[in-house]
Design a protein around this motif. Structure first.
Motif, PDB file in Angstrom:
ATOM      1  N   UNK A 132      17.989   5.416  -1.206  1.00  0.00           N
ATOM      2  CA  UNK A 132      18.238   4.221  -0.412  1.00  0.00           C
ATOM      3  C   UNK A 132      19.583   4.275   0.312  1.00  0.00           C
ATOM      4  N   UNK A 133      20.536   5.025  -0.234  1.00  0.00           N
ATOM      5  CA  UNK A 133      21.841   5.138   0.417  1.00  0.00           C
ATOM      6  C   UNK A 133      21.757   5.831   1.769  1.00  0.00           C
ATOM      7  N   UNK A 134      20.750   6.687   1.939  1.00  0.00           N
ATOM      8  CA  UNK A 134      20.582   7.426   3.191  1.00  0.00           C
ATOM      9  C   UNK A 134      19.572   6.757   4.115  1.00  0.00           C
ATOM     10  N   UNK A 135      19.190   5.515   3.820  1.00  0.00           N
ATOM     11  CA  UNK A 135      18.173   4.816   4.601  1.00  0.00           C
ATOM     12  C   UNK A 135      18.798   3.652   5.353  1.00  0.00           C
ATOM     13  N   UNK A 136      18.300   3.425   6.549  1.00  0.00           N
ATOM     14  CA  UNK A 136      18.759   2.264   7.319  1.00  0.00           C
ATOM     15  C   UNK A 136      18.046   0.995   6.874  1.00  0.00           C
ATOM     16  N   UNK A 137      16.766   1.105   6.553  1.00  0.00           N
ATOM     17  CA  UNK A 137      15.986  -0.011   6.027  1.00  0.00           C
ATOM     18  C   UNK A 137      14.831   0.579   5.228  1.00  0.00           C
ATOM     19  N   UNK A 138      14.439  -0.099   4.133  1.00  0.00           N
ATOM     20  CA  UNK A 138      13.425   0.460   3.250  1.00  0.00           C
ATOM     21  C   UNK A 138      12.596  -0.652   2.616  1.00  0.00           C
ATOM     22  N   UNK A 139      11.380  -0.270   2.240  1.00  0.00           N
ATOM     23  CA  UNK A 139      10.504  -1.141   1.441  1.00  0.00           C
ATOM     24  C   UNK A 139      10.200  -0.417   0.142  1.00  0.00           C
ATOM     25  N   UNK A 140      10.453  -1.094  -0.980  1.00  0.00           N
ATOM     26  CA  UNK A 140      10.244  -0.518  -2.303  1.00  0.00           C
ATOM     27  C   UNK A 140       9.289  -1.418  -3.071  1.00  0.00           C
ATOM     28  N   UNK A 141       8.204  -0.832  -3.563  1.00  0.00           N
ATOM     29  CA  UNK A 141       7.175  -1.613  -4.265  1.00  0.00           C
ATOM     30  C   UNK A 141       7.101  -1.167  -5.722  1.00  0.00           C
ATOM     31  N   UNK A 142       7.171  -2.171  -6.628  1.00  0.00           N
ATOM     32  CA  UNK A 142       7.156  -1.895  -8.064  1.00  0.00           C
ATOM     33  C   UNK A 142       5.994  -2.623  -8.746  1.00  0.00           C
TER      34      UNK A 142
ATOM     35  N   UNK B 151       4.079   3.975 -11.532  1.00  0.00           N
ATOM     36  CA  UNK B 151       4.853   4.696 -10.522  1.00  0.00           C
ATOM     37  C   UNK B 151       5.118   3.810  -9.312  1.00  0.00           C
ATOM     38  N   UNK B 152       6.373   3.685  -8.948  1.00  0.00           N
ATOM     39  CA  UNK B 152       6.780   2.868  -7.812  1.00  0.00           C
ATOM     40  C   UNK B 152       6.725   3.699  -6.527  1.00  0.00           C
ATOM     41  N   UNK B 153       6.738   2.979  -5.413  1.00  0.00           N
ATOM     42  CA  UNK B 153       6.618   3.618  -4.107  1.00  0.00           C
ATOM     43  C   UNK B 153       7.701   3.081  -3.178  1.00  0.00           C
ATOM     44  N   UNK B 154       8.273   3.962  -2.369  1.00  0.00           N
ATOM     45  CA  UNK B 154       9.294   3.548  -1.410  1.00  0.00           C
ATOM     46  C   UNK B 154       9.067   4.269  -0.087  1.00  0.00           C
ATOM     47  N   UNK B 155       9.173   3.527   0.997  1.00  0.00           N
ATOM     48  CA  UNK B 155       9.145   4.117   2.334  1.00  0.00           C
ATOM     49  C   UNK B 155      10.382   3.611   3.069  1.00  0.00           C
ATOM     50  N   UNK B 156      11.057   4.501   3.781  1.00  0.00           N
ATOM     51  CA  UNK B 156      12.332   4.137   4.394  1.00  0.00           C
ATOM     52  C   UNK B 156      12.496   4.829   5.734  1.00  0.00           C
ATOM     53  N   UNK B 157      13.290   4.178   6.594  1.00  0.00           N
ATOM     54  CA  UNK B 157      13.710   4.793   7.849  1.00  0.00           C
ATOM     55  C   UNK B 157      15.087   5.409   7.621  1.00  0.00           C
ATOM     56  N   UNK B 158      15.235   6.711   7.809  1.00  0.00           N
ATOM     57  CA  UNK B 158      16.537   7.350   7.557  1.00  0.00           C
ATOM     58  C   UNK B 158      17.593   6.907   8.548  1.00  0.00           C
ATOM     59  N   UNK B 159      18.842   6.925   8.103  1.00  0.00           N
ATOM     60  CA  UNK B 159      19.950   6.531   8.973  1.00  0.00           C
ATOM     61  C   UNK B 159      20.055   7.461  10.175  1.00  0.00           C
TER      62      UNK B 159
ATOM     63  N   UNK C 198       8.524   7.198  -7.614  1.00  0.00           N
ATOM     64  CA  UNK C 198       9.435   7.230  -8.747  1.00  0.00           C
ATOM     65  C   UNK C 198       8.942   6.365  -9.886  1.00  0.00           C
ATOM     66  N   UNK C 199       9.570   6.499 -11.042  1.00  0.00           N
ATOM     67  CA  UNK C 199       9.164   5.756 -12.224  1.00  0.00           C
ATOM     68  C   UNK C 199      10.086   4.589 -12.557  1.00  0.00           C
ATOM     69  N   UNK C 200      11.331   4.607 -12.068  1.00  0.00           N
ATOM     70  CA  UNK C 200      12.242   3.509 -12.362  1.00  0.00           C
ATOM     71  C   UNK C 200      13.221   3.358 -11.195  1.00  0.00           C
ATOM     72  N   UNK C 201      13.951   2.241 -11.138  1.00  0.00           N
ATOM     73  CA  UNK C 201      14.829   1.981  -9.986  1.00  0.00           C
ATOM     74  C   UNK C 201      15.871   3.061  -9.737  1.00  0.00           C
ATOM     75  N   UNK C 202      16.333   3.720 -10.781  1.00  0.00           N
ATOM     76  CA  UNK C 202      17.388   4.722 -10.614  1.00  0.00           C
ATOM     77  C   UNK C 202      16.918   5.932  -9.803  1.00  0.00           C
ATOM     78  N   UNK C 203      15.597   6.163  -9.744  1.00  0.00           N
ATOM     79  CA  UNK C 203      15.074   7.276  -8.958  1.00  0.00           C
ATOM     80  C   UNK C 203      15.250   7.061  -7.460  1.00  0.00           C
ATOM     81  N   UNK C 204      15.514   5.816  -7.046  1.00  0.00           N
ATOM     82  CA  UNK C 204      15.558   5.507  -5.620  1.00  0.00           C
ATOM     83  C   UNK C 204      16.965   5.218  -5.095  1.00  0.00           C
ATOM     84  N   UNK C 205      17.931   5.095  -5.966  1.00  0.00           N
ATOM     85  CA  UNK C 205      19.267   4.651  -5.545  1.00  0.00           C
ATOM     86  C   UNK C 205      19.886   5.592  -4.514  1.00  0.00           C
ATOM     87  N   UNK C 206      19.892   6.891  -4.791  1.00  0.00           N
ATOM     88  CA  UNK C 206      20.479   7.842  -3.841  1.00  0.00           C
ATOM     89  C   UNK C 206      19.650   7.924  -2.565  1.00  0.00           C
TER      90      UNK C 206
END
Length: 374
Positions: free
Chosen positions: A59-69, A31-39, A49-57
């Motif tokens: 990340x679109x609403x984030x100004x900057x993010x860290x994603x760990x896999x 399971x991957x982890x993401x933390x982001x600052x919203x726009x 999430x379990x794969x990159x596609x779980x984070x795409x939408x």
């Protein structure tokens, strides 16, 4: 068709993969982890999430993010993750082809590789941590046995909360990146204590005269090899940090204050190198002292054996002379009888004493008599 085989990434043209015309296989990851600052501003947001596609939408609403896999096989899965998140297909393979560390700047995206160290006895296990960076995202990819960034993710919202919303993206990326690199540097340094403790255990073995000597030489070699391997990772880390500290990359901040943080990381690594070299000198000197003690013990034993052999030689010479006289005079040609007993015994005893004294005098004069020093 071989239905049991996974899809081969290399058989698909780059332009088709990047355009999304052909779906990419999913990475084999935990399971991957993401933390982001919203726009829109506000507190940092976390997502699992379990794969990159779980984070795409997300990340679109984030100004900057860290994603760990965390992944099972970084060489196989890193390219899949990178391409799924919009990085070029050659970035991850190029970085992973380097030894221990790498720095790749492509203006609109960057890639770094740093070594993560784990020490078990004298075995130094080195695993790569991949950093993929673009204008609003930092992706870290590592194998499942590397847990340092997973532990850091528990406090990710705390340090993300300290990032001011008014900062430009390059400054935000630099703050997050320096925090991640600092965590890796500190966790690497923790494992130097493992080598130190094992060196202390080896010293105890050397102090025991009953220790089997056949195992000591390999253990000393293993300890030195562990230190050399660990030092290699420090120098590799320093190369990457020094490449960042000048702020030449477009995605890295030009702020002197933030670049000073990178300079602090460089100073930390240099200090770790100095401490490692000092520990190497201390362990080496201690082992040399113990080896000298062991050699002295062997020398004392050899001297004692040589002393015994010298005295046996003297006594053998002393016995040989009267034995020769007795053999000669015992011949029937001399016709010796009871009347010759007195002078015969006197001759035998005096020849024994004289032969013993002469043999000792000659050995001592020639300096062949070993001296035993306790």
């Amino acid at each position: 068709m071989n239905e049991g085989k996974p899809a081969q990434i290399t058989s698909i043209p780059d332009e088709k993969k990047e355009s999304g015309c052909i779906p990419l296989p999913l990475p084999d990851s935990k399971q991957a982890f993401c933390v982001a600052l919203p726009i829109s501003g506000g507190r940092p947001i976390k997502l699992m999430g379990d794969n990159p596609h779980d984070f795409i939408s997300f990340l679109k609403d984030s100004s900057v993010a860290w994603l760990n896999f965390p992944v099972k096989d970084i060489k196989k899965d890193a390219e899949i993750i990178a391409m799924s998140l919009g990085f070029s297909s050659s970035l991850a393979p190029t970085i992973l082809s380097s030894y221990l560390s790498a720095y790749e700047d492509r203006d609109t995206e960057m890639g770094l590789m740093l070594p993560a160290v784990a020490v078990k006895k004298f075995d130094v296990l080195i695993s790569p941590i991949l950093f993929l960076i673009r204008k609003d995202l930092i992706v870290t990819i590592h194998e499942e046995n590397v847990t340092r960034l997973v532990r850091l993710s528990r406090y990710a919202d705390a340090f993300m909360r300290k990032i001011k919303p008014t900062l430009i993206l390059e400054d935000k990326l630099t703050i997050i990146l320096t925090r991640l690199i600092d965590e890796n540097i500190n966790r690497n340094f923790d494992h130097l204590r493992q080598i130190e403790s094992q060196g202390d255990e080896l010293s105890k073995i050397l102090m025991d005269p009953k220790s089997p000597r056949g195992m000591i030489a390999p253990e000393i070699h293993n300890m030195k090899h562990a230190l050399i391997s660990y030092m290699d990772t420090l120098w590799a880390t320093l190369d990457v940090v020094n490449s960042l500290r000048h702020g030449d990359a477009e995605l890295i901040s030009d702020s002197p204050k933030l670049l000073a943080r990178v300079g602090i990381l460089s100073d930390d690594v240099n200090r770790h190198i100095a401490l490692s070299e000092h520990m190497s000198d201390v362990l080496a000197s201690g082992l040399e002292v113990l080896q000298s003690i062991y050699n002295n013990q062997l020398q004392i034993l050899n001297n004692r054996l040589a002393l015994v052999m010298t005295w046996l030689t003297i006594l053998g010479t002393a016995v040989l002379v009267p034995n020769t006289i007795a053999t000669v005079l015992g011949n029937a040609a001399f016709d010796m009888g009871p009347k010759d007993q007195g002078w015969y015994l006197t001759l035998i005893i005096s020849s024994t004493i004289i032969a013993t004294w002469a043999a000792y005098w000659w050995v001592n004069k020639k300096g062949l008599m070993p001296k035993v020093v306790e």
